[in-house]
Enzyme design. Structure first.
Site, short mmCIF file in Angstrom:
data_model
loop_
_atom_site.label_atom_id
_atom_site.label_comp_id
_atom_site.label_asym_id
_atom_site.label_seq_id
_atom_site.Cartn_x
_atom_site.Cartn_y
_atom_site.Cartn_z
N GLN A 206 0.83 -1.20 0.00
CA GLN A 206 0.00 0.00 0.00
C GLN A 206 0.86 1.25 0.00
O GLN A 206 0.34 2.35 -0.05
CB GLN A 206 -0.87 0.04 1.27
CG GLN A 206 -1.93 -1.03 1.36
CD GLN A 206 -2.56 -1.08 2.74
OE1 GLN A 206 -2.33 -2.01 3.49
NE2 GLN A 206 -3.36 -0.10 3.08
N GLU A 241 0.67 -1.82 4.57
CA GLU A 241 1.07 -0.41 4.66
C GLU A 241 2.54 -0.33 5.05
O GLU A 241 3.34 0.33 4.39
CB GLU A 241 0.19 0.35 5.66
CG GLU A 241 0.54 1.83 5.72
CD GLU A 241 -0.44 2.67 6.53
OE1 GLU A 241 -1.52 2.16 6.89
OE2 GLU A 241 -0.13 3.83 6.80
N ARG A 319 -5.53 7.61 17.21
CA ARG A 319 -6.84 7.50 16.57
C ARG A 319 -7.84 6.77 17.48
O ARG A 319 -9.03 7.08 17.48
CB ARG A 319 -6.74 6.80 15.20
CG ARG A 319 -8.04 6.81 14.40
CD ARG A 319 -7.85 6.35 12.97
NE ARG A 319 -7.37 7.42 12.10
CZ ARG A 319 -8.16 8.25 11.39
NH1 ARG A 319 -9.48 8.13 11.47
NH2 ARG A 319 -7.65 9.18 10.64
N PHE A 353 -7.64 1.56 12.06
CA PHE A 353 -6.42 2.16 12.57
C PHE A 353 -6.57 2.66 14.00
O PHE A 353 -6.26 3.80 14.33
CB PHE A 353 -6.05 3.33 11.63
CG PHE A 353 -4.60 3.72 11.61
CD1 PHE A 353 -3.66 2.94 10.98
CD2 PHE A 353 -4.17 4.91 12.19
CE1 PHE A 353 -2.32 3.32 10.93
CE2 PHE A 353 -2.83 5.30 12.15
CZ PHE A 353 -1.91 4.51 11.51
N THR A 450 -4.06 11.55 10.64
CA THR A 450 -3.83 12.47 11.77
C THR A 450 -2.41 13.03 11.75
O THR A 450 -2.12 14.00 12.41
CB THR A 450 -4.11 11.77 13.12
OG1 THR A 450 -3.26 10.63 13.22
CG2 THR A 450 -5.56 11.34 13.21
N ALA A 519 -5.98 5.14 5.60
CA ALA A 519 -6.84 6.13 6.25
C ALA A 519 -8.08 6.44 5.41
O ALA A 519 -8.63 7.53 5.50
CB ALA A 519 -6.06 7.41 6.56
N GLU A 720 -12.74 2.54 5.71
CA GLU A 720 -12.70 2.06 7.10
C GLU A 720 -14.01 2.18 7.88
O GLU A 720 -14.35 1.30 8.66
CB GLU A 720 -11.60 2.83 7.86
CG GLU A 720 -10.22 2.52 7.36
CD GLU A 720 -9.21 3.55 7.86
OE1 GLU A 720 -9.27 4.71 7.39
OE2 GLU A 720 -8.39 3.20 8.71
#
Lengths: 768, 472
Positions: A206, A241, A319, A353, A450, A519, A720
């Site tokens: 990713q 990721e 998060r 996440f 974030t 995200a 998500e």
């Protein structure tokens, strides 16, 4: 270029199938392992640690080297540059150097003429260890004072005082397990050496840019010498990721040192042992509330097992904190987030996440309050929603686009929640063994990385002189339909059919310095970047045509019937040809950075999110009080995707996200033994939902709304948020367990995942 | 002798074959048919599903199997269909594929070819497919879609007669091989039990391979060299199913999918247990005898068969030997099989119509999972008194085992709630189960005891299964 609201202008409302769907069903979609292997290809396997934490005393690899088919064996000493495959902190080793910090960690690397030869040889290493004390669980790490970073605190008002003043007060704790991604295509990388030290890595990732940068540092070459490419992944969910880098780096190391192409196709069991998972959390809370169930004060403690290295744990736990309000206004609140360092594989990104863990915590608090008061939990949920005068989050962001109350109200009606809740009471009264439960839970999920600087994207579009168009951007395709959505955005700008657009593989030599496709931001960021690139070209074409035909620019229109130029209509190919001959550049990059977001992590204050996505689900379950078996019977969902970029794809994300969330909370249990070995390292023991676990009744309705922010087509991110709709299953299971003791005003002690064993245990504890 | 099989009308002939090379690896890395995917290499995800056709009677019996744990010699004399086989002559997608391409059945697409093959099998009437779609695909995992569109596509596909005339002719011309050798490793594929007995006498250490659903993992995960291998799939006698008024006799080589109907007729619980023994691909490969012969303490077949009073027949050059099935399991990993012997058949007495039977499998997931506990009870009740009781469990001890104390607490007692309460208590003296990845010792003990309560309540008409509450 004037500011534009990029909503569908020309083409009809889209619902194109996934761009690769026809290839998928024919078996013709190519994944990294499907490309023809060159005759001199090497195959790789890691020698793995047998200890959770130990000093390496000695390593004898002579039998490994002598094993048939082995071409090369490498250890940390053979790495020319940085022995690091970490995203941020520099603490993930490609190969262990002096000590091991988890069971299964890569200690040495074998390159052989076949995958089997490499795997056989990798088991022949003789490594002497001096075991060191290991912490394997949240509790053990707490006892050892082992953290990856200091605990973080987010607070508003005076939670202790509010707790003291509240008419009612209760405390509770519970635990939730982690989750393996179980992408169907395991981790795989193919590295091909080029001239002059260059290397090309085909990688199921990713985050191609991060793999590129890590490989460059590891090989001690420049980023310009490394190209990473990914056309598609066979699933990722956050698991590719940061976790792809280890195998990509290993393949690149072998390619660089041997001059031969090298493939690392990881065996499923090794993959499950060696790659990170969702963070397990232990939650403790103290809540103060009034007679009606309105929350007055909350002290929430979140403690997660982050594994042995930092990976993305700080942002993930942040998060979790940002979502521990979910849809509810918490007047006086303190959230403490403890990030424990454990000698287990480093926990990592996974759909949501950290959001799911924070959200499950607050939903359980609400259930606890409702059960203590003997009220329907849905009424308590509604009572606590954000609303006028109560619209600021604990991190001081205004909830400006709150549609949760409307979605909940609509779903309550359409799903006949109240009627069914009554019917369930009657069912439970009549059935001694089977007990049902129902719950409606909402979702509010913040959209943006974030880590603010990650909210940027680039695209590259070429229009060829024959009128065909190539689209490229920094986002990766893992099944979520990103390529299809972005292609459609571009088709809309030029008012051309989708067939004109050739979608191309994501490559670091086309669009540089990209963020991970994560995200849920893929379409928001890359869709807008591609839109901007396409607009640049269209503006040039408009300008050129206006000049050529001596018209105003307002007299040039791109329409599905062709490009209207004054009185004439040209087809797009004619326009492209004319523009090329007229020496107009038909290629452009595009760039986008999310506006308006900023926050100060040192005080957990600001606007970390561009907007929120909302949804709600009602789930009905039945449990068997003799065995703990359960079944999800019916699920109804209303979910907010803004103005959908593609309803079929969006509904697919919602359904798939829900079922994945259901798996997290029910059948998917990760079990480690006392030595830190993962016992559930294969689908024989780790159970994701199968087709028969899908509830027989399952409806998904898209909320008819649009994003208040000017996102691409006023759409909302969808990757998500739906995952957390499955919290309704957990809540419903708790109510079903509670039904075993009618009238008892308490919440059962049920941890997640709700395996038959846990449900049976909770039933016993509840009636004790 | 070469291994020969039929692929899209062409005979594929392999002169020298690694006897434990997998069909999947051969398809992908030798034949470059990369549509078939490896998801787990252990038969649990279905991404590698292919259809294998064998001549049976006048036609071809097609079966969906996991190619990742099928060994190449097992294809000898068979026909294979992969996802690449499905396109129409004009190169277009077939109707099922077309639906799946348009309705959102694929997201990442990696599991998709496996689903296509399972559902295609259902449309052409492949074995074991007379079940609802979600049960046909329970052995195929998808992590993206939530299965809705796939089920919808499967339900809409209906059935489509396949003309197997040419396949039949081609298969008739493919005479199977009996043996082969590769780098000093020998394999045999006998056609009769007599041949098998002779071979086993000559090669007492040979590894017997029936469906390879277990042994396949020794190779793909254990990375083991199996030495000399004897494949049992070509022995017609071992695949015999004999149903009579007083018993069901199953050859050791009967696949679970093929035994399903007859076992369901013996008792519905037995049918449900067989359905849940593994995904369809596993039931299409795994055999009754293999499940017994490997002696697994968590094999689902033995506890049920023991409770029903099954007898096992072993055979060798010296003749046959019959024993109560429970006597076959001596200790963990140790069975009463002498060198040169093989499991030939199992005979299950047909329970009387008024027998009280319960067979329950408890696992984390209903389909394609392994038991934490598998309990089976068979009672004969006369005039309100339990005259006979057999209770057997899997997952509770090192072998599938009868619960003697529990049985004693039942026999001679009134068929009443108090009896079952006492028997549940007595059961705790029978077992000291392990705590392992599938469940704790405490859970196993409690859940096993509660199965006695389930038996009693079910006999009183009380709803006791969440699976039956789905429509309620």
């Amino acid at each position: 270029m004037a500011e534009r609201d990029p909503a569908w202008k020309v083409l009809p409302k889209p619902s194109h199938p996934h761009d690769s769907a026809r290839l998928h069903v024919a078996g013709e979609a190519r994944y990294a392992d499907d490309l023809t292997e060159p005759a001199d290809m090497l195959h790789l396997a890691f020698g793995q640690s047998s200890e959770a934490r130990a000093r390496i005393v000695s390593m004898d690899l002579s039998e490994v080297r002598a094993s048939p088919g082995v071409v090369a064996v490498y250890t940390a000493a053979d790495i020319p540059g940085a022995n690091d495959v970490s995203p941020v902190a520099g603490d993930d080793r490609l190969l262990a150097d002096g000590e091991v910090i988890t069971h299964g960690q890569a200690v040495f690397l074998v390159a052989a003429t076949s995958q089997r030869a490499a795997r056989i040889a990798a088991r022949l290493g003789r490594i002497a260890y001096e075991p060191l004390p290991a912490a394997l669980t949240v509790a053990e790490a707490q006892a050892a004072g082992s953290h990856i970073e200091p605990a973080q605190r987010m607070a508003r008002g005076d939670a202790p005082a509010a707790l003291d003043a509240a008419p009612h007060r209760l405390s509770g704790r519970f635990a939730m397990g982690g989750q393996d991604h179980f992408y169907l295509e395991g981790q795989v990388s193919v590295a091909t050496p080029g001239e002059d030290g260059q290397v090309h890595v085909l990688c199921s990732t990713q985050h191609p840019s991060e793999v590129q940068h890590l490989v460059a540092h590891m090989l001690h070459v420049s980023s310009a010498d490394v190209t990473v490419e990914v056309r598609r992944m066979g699933g990722a969910f956050g698991g590719k990721e940061t976790q792809a880098a280890l195998f990509a780096a290993a393949a690149a190391l072998v390619a660089s040192k041997t001059g031969r192409p090298a493939k690392f196709r990881v065996d499923r069991d090794d993959d499950m042992v060696m790659t990170g998972k969702r963070h397990p959390f232990d939650v403790a809370y103290e809540v103060g509330f009034d007679d009606a169930g309105r929350l007055l004060g909350l002290s929430l403690h979140l403690a997660s097992a982050c594994g042995a290295t930092v990976d993305l744990s700080p942002a993930i736990n942040d998060r979790a904190m940002f979502h521990s309000d979910n849809c509810y206004f918490l007047p006086d609140v303190e959230v403490i987030s403890e990030r424990l360092k454990t000698n287990t594989v480093s926990a990592t990104a996974f759909r949501g996440f950290g959001g799911p863990q924070g959200m499950l915590a607050i939903e359980r608090v609400i259930d606890d309050v409702a059960m203590a008061l003997g009220r329907d939990p849905l009424d308590v949920r509604v009572l606590n929603l954000y609303g006028p005068g109560r619209e600021t989050t604990p991190y001081a962001m205004t909830v400006a686009d709150n549609v949760a109350p409307q979605i909940i109200a609509r779903l309550r009606t359409t799903s006949r929640y109240d009627e069914r809740a009554k019917a369930i009471e009657a069912f439970n009264a009549a059935n001694p063994v089977l007990k049902k439960g129902i719950a409606l839970t909402p979702v509010k999920f913040g959209i943006s990385f974030t880590t603010t600087h990650l909210n940027q994207a680039g695209a590259l579009i070429h229009v060829y002189a024959d009128g065909s168009i190539q689209v490229n951007h920094g986002g990766t395709e893992m099944g979520q339909g990103l390529y299809t959505k972005v292609a459609r955005v571009v088709a809309d700008v030029f008012a051309v059919p989708m067939e004109i657009i050739r979608i191309t593989a994501t490559r670091t030599d086309k669009v540089p310095n990209t963020s991970a496709t994560a995200a849920s931001s893929g379409a928001d960021l890359n869709g807008m970047a591609a839109h901007n690139a396409a607009m640049t070209i269209r503006d040039r074409l408009t300008d050129f045509l206006a000049r050529t035909y001596s018209l105003e620019e307002s007299e040039v229109h791109f329409t599905p019937g062709g490009v209207i130029v004054g009185a004439e209509t040209l087809d797009f190919a004619q326009v492209a040809r004319k523009a090329h001959i007229g020496r107009v550049s038909l290629s452009s990059t595009g760039y986008y950075a999310t506006p308006g977001i900023e926050y100060d992590r040192s005080v957990f204050r600001g606007r970390p999110f561009y907007y929120f996505a909302y949804g709600a689900a009602v789930s009905e379950v039945v449990i068997d009080t003799l065995t703990g078996e359960h079944k999800v019977l019916a699920v109804d969902i209303i979910h907010d995707v803004g103005r959908s970029l593609n309803p079929v794809i969006d509904k697919g994300q919602i359904e798939g996200g829900f079922i994945q969330g259901q798996g997290w909370l029910t059948t998917e249990e990760l079990v480690w033994d006392a030595k830190g070995r993962l016992l559930t390292h294969s689908p024989a023991t780790y159970k994701i939902p199968t087709a028969s676990d899908r509830p027989a009744h399952f409806t998904v309705t898209l909320w008819d709304g649009e994003n208040v922010e000017p996102t691409i087509n006023r759409s909302k991110a969808v990757g998500e948020p739906p995952f957390m709709l499955a919290i309704s299953v957990f809540s419903a299971l708790n109510r079903a367990v509670a039904a075993t003791v009618p009238g008892k005003r308490a919440l059962p002690q049920l941890d997640a995942p709700c395996t038959p064993e846990r449900i049976l245990k909770a039933i016993a504890a509840f009636s004790a | 002798m070469p291994v020969r099989f039929l692929l899209d009308g062409e005979v594929v002939e392999l002169d020298a074959v690694d006897p434990t090379a997998t069909v999947l690896d051969h398809l992908r890395y030798t034949m470059r048919r990369t549509g078939t995917k490896e998801g787990c290499a252990e038969g649990d995800c279905g991404a590698c599903t292919v259809l294998v056709g064998a001549l049976e009677g006048e036609g071809v019996a097609w079966r969906a199997v996991n190619s990742c744990i099928q060994f190449l010699p097992m294809l000898d004399g068979k026909a294979v269909m992969t996802v690449e086989s499905l396109k129409n002559d004009t190169g277009t997608l077939n109707a099922l594929q077309e639906t799946m391409a348009c309705n959102g059945s694929s997201q990442c697409g990696f599991c998709t070819p496996g689903f296509v093959m399972s559902l295609h099998g259902r449309t052409i009437g492949a074995r074991g497919c007379d079940l609802p779609v979600e049960e046909v695909i329970a052995g195929n995992l998808c992590r993206c879609t939530g299965y809705g569109p796939i089920i919808e596509a499967g339900e809409g596909a209906g059935s489509c007669e396949q003309d197997d005339t040419r396949v039949i002719a081609a298969l008739k011309a493919l005479e199977g091989s009996a043996s082969g050798e590769w780098r000093g490793r020998r394999w045999f594929a006998p056609r009769t039990c007599d041949e098998l007995a002779v071979l086993l006498a000559e090669h007492p250490d040979a590894r017997l391979v029936a469906g390879a659903t277990d042994v396949g993992l020794w190779v793909t995960k254990g990375l083991r060299d199996l030495g000399t291998v004897i494949f049992l799939g070509g022995i017609a006698e071992l695949a015999a199913i004999e149903e009579s008024d007083d018993a069901l006799t199953l050859g050791a080589g009967v696949r679970y999918a093929d035994a399903h109907a007859a076992m369901a007729r013996l008792h519905p619980d037995l049918g449900e247990l067989v359905r849940r023994i593994g995904g369809l691909q596993v039931r299409n490969a795994g055999t009754i005898g293999g499940n017994i012969a490997n002696g697994s303490p968590i094999g689902d077949g033995p506890p049920a068969l023991i409770a029903l009073g099954a007898e096992l027949t072993l055979r060798s050059m010296a003749g046959r030997r019959t024993m109560a099935l429970e006597d076959y399991f001596l200790a963990y990993g140790k069975q009463d099989r002498q060198p040169g012997e093989f499991v030939e058949s199992v005979r299950i007495p047909r329970p009387p119509a008024d027998a009280v039977i319960l067979i329950s499998k408890l696992s984390r997931r209903f389909d394609s999972d392994i038991s934490a506990v598998c309990g089976a009870f068979a009672l004969r009740v006369e005039d309100g008194v339990i005259e006979e009781a057999r209770a057997a469990f899997g997952g509770m001890a090192a072998t599938p085992k009868r619960a003697g104390t529990c049985e004693a607490a039942l026999i001679g007692q009134p068929f009443a709630e108090a009896t079952f309460t006492a028997a549940a208590e007595a059961l705790k003296a029978d077992f000291e189960p392990l705590t392992d990845v599938r469940g704790s010792s405490a859970y196993r003990v409690e859940a096993a005891a509660n199965l006695l309560r389930r038996l009693w309540l079910r006999s009183q008409g009380v709803a006791t299964s969440v699976l039956e509450a789905v429509d309620g």
